[in-house]
Design an enzyme around this catalytic site. Structure first.
Site, PDB file in Angstrom:
ATOM      1  N   GLU A 169      -4.489  61.789  54.757  1.00 43.30           N
ATOM      2  CA  GLU A 169      -3.798  62.600  53.752  1.00 43.30           C
ATOM      3  C   GLU A 169      -4.814  63.312  52.856  1.00 43.30           C
ATOM      4  O   GLU A 169      -4.654  64.479  52.510  1.00 43.30           O
ATOM      5  CB  GLU A 169      -2.849  61.729  52.917  1.00 43.30           C
ATOM      6  CG  GLU A 169      -1.926  62.566  52.027  1.00 43.30           C
ATOM      7  CD  GLU A 169      -0.733  61.779  51.496  1.00 43.30           C
ATOM      8  OE1 GLU A 169      -0.731  60.535  51.604  1.00 43.30           O
ATOM      9  OE2 GLU A 169       0.206  62.419  50.972  1.00 43.30           O
TER      10      GLU A 169
ATOM     11  N   LYS B 198       4.546  54.590  46.330  1.00 40.79           N
ATOM     12  CA  LYS B 198       4.549  53.394  47.173  1.00 40.79           C
ATOM     13  C   LYS B 198       3.705  52.276  46.576  1.00 40.79           C
ATOM     14  O   LYS B 198       3.848  51.119  46.958  1.00 40.79           O
ATOM     15  CB  LYS B 198       4.070  53.735  48.583  1.00 40.79           C
ATOM     16  CG  LYS B 198       5.056  54.635  49.344  1.00 40.79           C
ATOM     17  CD  LYS B 198       4.603  54.874  50.771  1.00 40.79           C
ATOM     18  CE  LYS B 198       5.582  55.765  51.538  1.00 40.79           C
ATOM     19  NZ  LYS B 198       5.458  57.195  51.160  1.00 40.79           N
TER      20      LYS B 198
ATOM     21  N   HIS C  15       6.765  50.848  50.856  1.00 39.00           N
ATOM     22  CA  HIS C  15       7.113  51.917  51.797  1.00 39.00           C
ATOM     23  C   HIS C  15       8.569  51.729  52.217  1.00 39.00           C
ATOM     24  O   HIS C  15       8.889  50.822  52.988  1.00 39.00           O
ATOM     25  CB  HIS C  15       6.183  51.863  53.006  1.00 39.00           C
ATOM     26  CG  HIS C  15       6.289  53.076  53.885  1.00 39.00           C
ATOM     27  ND1 HIS C  15       7.309  54.000  53.776  1.00 39.00           N
ATOM     28  CD2 HIS C  15       5.488  53.527  54.892  1.00 39.00           C
ATOM     29  CE1 HIS C  15       7.133  54.947  54.674  1.00 39.00           C
ATOM     30  NE2 HIS C  15       6.038  54.691  55.353  1.00 39.00           N
TER      31      HIS C  15
ATOM     32  N   PHE D  80       5.093  57.681  62.069  1.00 41.37           N
ATOM     33  CA  PHE D  80       4.790  57.343  63.459  1.00 41.37           C
ATOM     34  C   PHE D  80       5.522  58.319  64.375  1.00 41.37           C
ATOM     35  O   PHE D  80       6.609  58.796  64.056  1.00 41.37           O
ATOM     36  CB  PHE D  80       5.280  55.932  63.794  1.00 41.37           C
ATOM     37  CG  PHE D  80       4.399  54.834  63.255  1.00 41.37           C
ATOM     38  CD1 PHE D  80       3.195  55.101  62.631  1.00 41.37           C
ATOM     39  CD2 PHE D  80       4.783  53.506  63.401  1.00 41.37           C
ATOM     40  CE1 PHE D  80       2.385  54.075  62.153  1.00 41.37           C
ATOM     41  CE2 PHE D  80       3.987  52.472  62.921  1.00 41.37           C
ATOM     42  CZ  PHE D  80       2.789  52.755  62.298  1.00 41.37           C
TER      43      PHE D  80
END
Lengths: 426, 400
Positions: free
Chosen positions: A327, A348, A353, A412
């Protein structure tokens, strides 16, 4: 006053927002605790944690009884967030009248249900434990409630009935970007002129032992169990994985023209969305971060703004070694040297998460940063990662004028979706 | 009247018990003599099994094949067939700018691990939760999760076929396939997208998949009959099938600019769901039929599931609102593919129009003889509530 954006499309107003997380139900509680730097992460009590490498999570334990299971919690979270958002918008929570875009976790029969079926199958004369016996039980008995809880369309169907949304609800999953995708689909529907109003909801109540084991086997979770509230430490040198969590976030969005016509309070503008898929690996990002870079750039271009117009970045910031590094690479590439002067924080660090719900919850918090002029901190930032020289709003909230936020969601399966949210132009 | 943003179908990938590829399936359907069935392996349930497939033809790396469960392999393979058919496969620029919406529900569980847990608990344990944890942590294959996750079918398509413009996964039984085609087409029509890959896949040959239907008593326990004639057959009426259907949708302008073959033109998809009582269902179907323009077509391709009440409602609707239009219940031939039902029906309608041939009656007297259709209505009434309709018309002009 113009009701169209730089590309001649309807401007999208946010007129309602709702949220539930491990910090509490509703925007007021959540924002008070989030900006106070409080963590919702705790030791898991819902199920035994013997043999598990990770024993902490940000479960939401105040909505439904434990024995009701994941499907019931996932629905209850979604309902609470959606109802809060619709009430705020002043529209009807029983006859909403616009489409529903729902980010929800994949469902399957839960273990207590499989065990009940196996026991029923034994009663019915099934000899060996196993799927033949489960099928025998299914054939012979009435398990309609089990059936509904294992259908992927059920949560959307129940929400449609509860809220009176229009048409076939869209239930979607883009893994950890799902909440942002739900918002994006709503934006696109309004831009196409298919709807004047939509509700986009992201929900996730799926913290089970099996889900923990699955993420553990992928080495995705923090194992810093000793002090639960300190385990999630995005952008820190000693970060070692994310902390699973639950919650829901919801927006009501409508064309600015329709919002003004009915005298609704405009909370903010959903200016742009961008996405790009990654073809590199099932769980890892392309080393050059090019898909995330493309998603950020696409969101800014869709909003018709440049990097200099962004006041705050609500990071995906999972606290995994891989995500936070990627990121940073993507943001520093897009923003250049200016990145060091833009505050970037990760919710988070406090709520964990929330997976399918994360993009929606964090969009709500992005909106609240604009509304209140407060940047929520990244807590647990005691050991900054020298490879990630960002202003992460460490540990303590900050007052700031925020006109525009970039909210990142990466997941993912190569999912990258970014949103640009702004204050209503004066 | 043709328009540059018309949604045209330029690629079709089909994998089913009848064969592999759009042409093989079309030929099998044209000469339909009866379904391919597996009656023994899951008795008392019957399924339409997958044919033998050389996976490496569309999924070159064995490592990639191993990372997928059957449902993902079927989908990734079928998506490859559609891309190849559209002349897009391997075209880096076209794949990198291509949008994708996949209709996918869940993945497949490890039957051995589940059975191990059921056995352990049945033998008696102090704490069931602890016993489950112990088996899961020691026995689950680390990457199995990725082979189960809904959005990893799309993820695998990105990895194997390099489709990366966008990637969205819709979930929810037949409704996911309806919404996927609806959204992909609406985006193209509105100029939000130029070309998109859309479809779904299903593996019927897994006890957990059968269990999902049977908890609602939806599966046929008395074998196969044409979908319109399952009322007397024991059980709920569904005979599921392994396979998948993927479509390449494009704007007419985009397709013509690259001189693509056009199978047909897809009209707007009308969709809804609500209470499944007959009167409410009929009202919704009437409205959807008017929105989609079903009554003006000359054939209807239906993905009727064969479940008793819903299929009876569908028959009553067709008799009242599409009288004289011949109907084909294609699920008789292919089996119920859940998420892929609607994309499959659209694919078969497009094949019929492009070949200028009708689909023959698939064994039921409900399916009247038909002339070559000029336009085809596609109709999906999901076993689990969702309903969708669209009209596919013949391609006109270039590419037809």
């Amino acid at each position: 006053m113009s009701y169209t954006d730089h590309a001649g499309r309807p401007i999208i107003a946010i007129t309602g927002a709702g949220v539930v997380s491990s910090l509490g139900a509703g925007k007021d509680d959540n924002w008070a605790r989030l900006t106070a730097g409080q963590s919702g992460i705790h030791r898991i009590k819902r199920f035994p944690t013997e043999h598990l490498r990770t024993t902490i999570a940000g479960t939401v334990d105040f909505m439904t009884p434990v024995e009701a299971g994941s499907a019931a919690l996932t629905y209850a979270l979604a309902e609470a967030a959606a109802v809060e958002a619709i009430r705020e918008s002043g529209l009807s929570e029983k006859e909403f009248g616009g489409p529903l875009f729902l980010a929800a976790p994949p469902v399957e029969l839960e273990w207590w249900q499989r065990l009940k079926l196996d026991a029923d199958g034994r009663e019915a004369g099934g000899k060996e434990p196993g799927y033949d016996r489960l099928l025998l039980a299914a054939r012979n008995g009435n398990h309609l409630d089990f059936y509904h809880s294992a259908q992927f369309g059920t949560v959307g169907q129940k929400l449609q009935e509860r809220l009176g949304t229009r048409g076939l609800p869209v239930t979607l999953s883009t893994a950890c970007a799902s909440g942002a995708t739900a918002i994006q689909l709503g934006v696109e529907a309004i831009r196409r002129g298919e709807a004047e109003r939509v509700t986009s909801v992201g929900t996730d109540g799926s913290v089970t032992a099996e889900a923990l084991v699955r993420f553990s086997l992928l080495s995705a979770l923090s194992t810093q169990n000793d002090v639960p509230e300190k385990a999630s430490k995005p952008f820190s040198k000693d970060r070692d994985g994310f902390v699973m969590a639950e919650g829901a976030g919801a927006f009501v969005m409508e064309s600015l023209e329709s919002a003004h016509a009915r005298g609704a309070t405009v909370l903010g503008i959903l200016e742009g969305c961008g996405e790009c898929a990654d073809d590199f690996h099932r769980t890892r990002s392309k080393p050059d971060a090019s898909p995330a870079i493309a998603a950020v750039r696409a969101a800014l271009a869709d909003a018709g703004v440049s990097t200099g117009d962004v006041d705050y970045v609500n990071a995906h910031g999972t606290s995994t070694p891989e995500n936070d590094k990627m990121e940073y690479l993507s943001l520093s590439t897009v923003f250049g040297d200016a990145i060091s002067s833009i505050p970037i924080s990760s919710n988070k660090s406090m709520i964990g998460h929330t997976l399918t719900a994360a993009g929606a919850i964090e969009a709500v918090f992005s909106l609240l940063a604009i509304r209140t002029g407060t940047l929520p901190p990244t807590i647990n930032h005691a050991n900054p990662d020298p490879a990630i020289p960002l202003d992460v709003v460490p540990n303590v909230k900050r007052e700031a004028k925020v006109g525009r936020v970039l909210s990142n969601s990466f997941g993912f399966g190569g999912q990258n979706t970014c949103l640009v949210i702004a204050a209503e132009p004066a | 009247m043709s328009s540059p943003n018309d949604v045209v179908i330029t690629g079709i990938g089909i994998l089913s018990s009848l064969g592999e590829g759009a042409e093989a399936n079309w030929n099998a359907l044209r000469n339909f003599a009866g379904p391919v069935l597996e009656r023994e392996r899951f008795a008392p349930y019957t399924v339409h099994p997958l044919p033998e497939v050389d996976w490496s033809l569309q999924i070159a790396k064995r490592g990639d094949q191993r990372q997928m469960e059957a449902w993902q392999r079927i989908g990734t393979y079928t998506a490859g067939l559609a891309l190849e058919d559209a002349g897009i496969k391997g075209d880096e620029a076209l794949c990198a700018s291509m949008d994708m919406i996949v209709a996918a529900s869940g993945g497949e569980r490890d039957v051995d691990v589940d059975t191990m847990i059921l056995n352990k608990v049945a033998e008696g344990v102090d704490d069931v939760g602890v016993a489950i944890n112990e088996v899961l942590t020691t026995e689950l294959r680390p990457t199995l999760f990725l082979a189960q996750l809904s959005n990893l079918l799309a993820g695998n398509i990105s990895i194997v076929h390099k489709v990366t413009g966008s990637s969205r996964t819709f979930m929810g039984e037949e409704g996911s396939g309806i919404s996927a085609v609806q959204t992909a087409a609406a985006r193209i029509r509105a100029g939000q997208s130029t070309h998109a890959l859309v479809g779904g896949a299903y593996n019927a040959e897994h006890p957990d998949m059968l269990l999902g239907y049977e908890l609602g008593h939806y599966l046929s326990r008395g074998g196969w009959a044409p979908v319109w004639e399952r009322e007397p057959v024991e059980g709920g009426g569904i005979v599921s099938g392994s396979g998948g259907a993927f479509l390449v949708l494009e704007s007419r302008e985009h397709a013509e600019a690259r001189s693509a073959k056009i199978y047909g033109v897809l009209g707007p998809v009308a969709a809804d769901q609500g209470p499944v009582g007959s009167p409410e269902t009929m009202k919704r179907l009437e409205r959807l039929a008017a929105e989609a323009g079903i009554a003006e077509t000359t054939m209807i391709v239906s993905s009727a599931a064969g479940i008793h009440a819903r299929t009876a409602d569908e028959k009553a609707f067709l008799a009242a609102h599409a009288p004289g239009i011949p109907v084909r219940g294609v699920t008789s031939a292919l089996g119920h593919m859940r998420d892929a039902q609607f994309p499959m029906a659209v694919a078969l309608a497009a094949l019929s129009l492009s070949h200028g041939e009708t689909i023959p009656s698939l064994g039921s007297g409900f399916e009247a003889a038909a002339d070559v259709p000029a336009s085809i209505g596609v109709l999906t009434l999901g076993f689990n509530a969702a309903e969708g309709m669209a009209v596919v018309t013949r391609a006109q002009g270039a590419g037809a």
